[in-house]
Scaffold this motif. Sequence first.
Motif, short mmCIF file in Angstrom:
data_model
loop_
_atom_site.label_atom_id
_atom_site.label_comp_id
_atom_site.label_asym_id
_atom_site.label_seq_id
_atom_site.Cartn_x
_atom_site.Cartn_y
_atom_site.Cartn_z
N ASN A 53 -39.38 47.80 -109.52
CA ASN A 53 -39.67 47.15 -108.24
C ASN A 53 -40.18 45.72 -108.42
OD1 ASN A 53 -38.96 49.54 -107.08
ND2 ASN A 53 -41.05 50.24 -106.72
N LYS A 54 -40.84 45.46 -109.54
CA LYS A 54 -41.42 44.13 -109.77
C LYS A 54 -40.36 43.07 -110.01
CE LYS A 54 -45.71 46.05 -111.61
NZ LYS A 54 -46.61 46.17 -112.78
N ASP A 55 -39.12 43.49 -110.28
CA ASP A 55 -38.05 42.53 -110.50
C ASP A 55 -37.50 41.95 -109.21
OD1 ASP A 55 -37.83 42.68 -113.36
OD2 ASP A 55 -37.02 44.69 -113.10
N LYS A 57 -38.03 40.38 -105.24
CA LYS A 57 -38.93 39.67 -104.35
C LYS A 57 -38.35 39.74 -102.94
CE LYS A 57 -40.75 35.90 -105.87
NZ LYS A 57 -40.95 34.49 -106.28
N GLU A 113 -43.59 53.47 -107.26
CA GLU A 113 -43.07 52.56 -108.28
C GLU A 113 -41.69 52.98 -108.78
OE1 GLU A 113 -44.42 49.64 -109.15
OE2 GLU A 113 -45.80 50.13 -107.53
#
Length: 304
Positions: A53-55, A57, A113
């Motif tokens: 998910n952090k990849d 925006k 996550e």
Amino acid sequence: MASKTIKKANLKYLMTASDDFVAQIEPGEDVNVECDIAYNGSVVSSFDVKLTNKDFKYPYFNPMTGPIEVKGAKAGQMLRVKIKEIELDDFGLTGLMPHSGLFQEWIFERQSEFCNFKPVRVSDGFIHWDEKRKIPTAPMVGVIGVAPAFGSILSIDNGDHGGNIDVQELGPGATVYLPVNVDGGYLYLGDCHARQGDGEVSGVGAVDIGARVTISVEVEERPKRMDWPRFEDETHIGTIGLGRTIEEAMRISCRELIYWMADEYGFSEPDAYTLLSSILEGRATQVMNPKTTYVCKVRKDFIK
């Protein structure tokens, strides 16, 4: 052979008349438009891709090529966009994320996550899903639209200007009709899919892919009662409704099809409405964007 190529540089995430044109095209000119794969530049062509998910925006998921100026297009007219060819890359990506798709909280409420992405090889007209399955490609343009009359609209959203509509019929051989809101047209394309199932139920569930789309665009007078995008192919005419609910989107789409049949095919509105009760083909093509897409279409040989 297209006379001009519009590169996938300076990609956009807003449909707006505030952007400078990236290219200008003449009506009737064949143009090759390069479209980047979705996922805001996080994805490279690696079959070992590992994404979290952090990849990502939010809301930068659907990079678009554009805006393209169509010479002579004036507000109040219509663009007639013929999709002639879609040449796919060999790398596609599909998957799912929490908080997206048909079951946003049910399955993944304790896995905030969690995400699961599947890279696939696309070649020779097939999606090579796994060792057992080869799925025929059905190339389509997921995002196609023009600048809205006022302000800016995100490329993940949609409306009467088009946008992220995700309609499988918008592939080679189809013609898309878009209302012109601002002089010049401000045409955008992006978010191509090698194939998409109805509903695109897992949220990012189509096989997203980079592609080169050959189009030609004509400028025509807009039908008086055309308020939403329309399309046509060899066998059908169809209308595209977008709404917060499936029912709202279907009502919009069906109403637009009744108008089209009455205004251009000689039906009275009651007769068109009654006939559609027996021959209408309709479905929700996606339920995961800010507004659902519903397509209503009818065979041409039934209404001529």
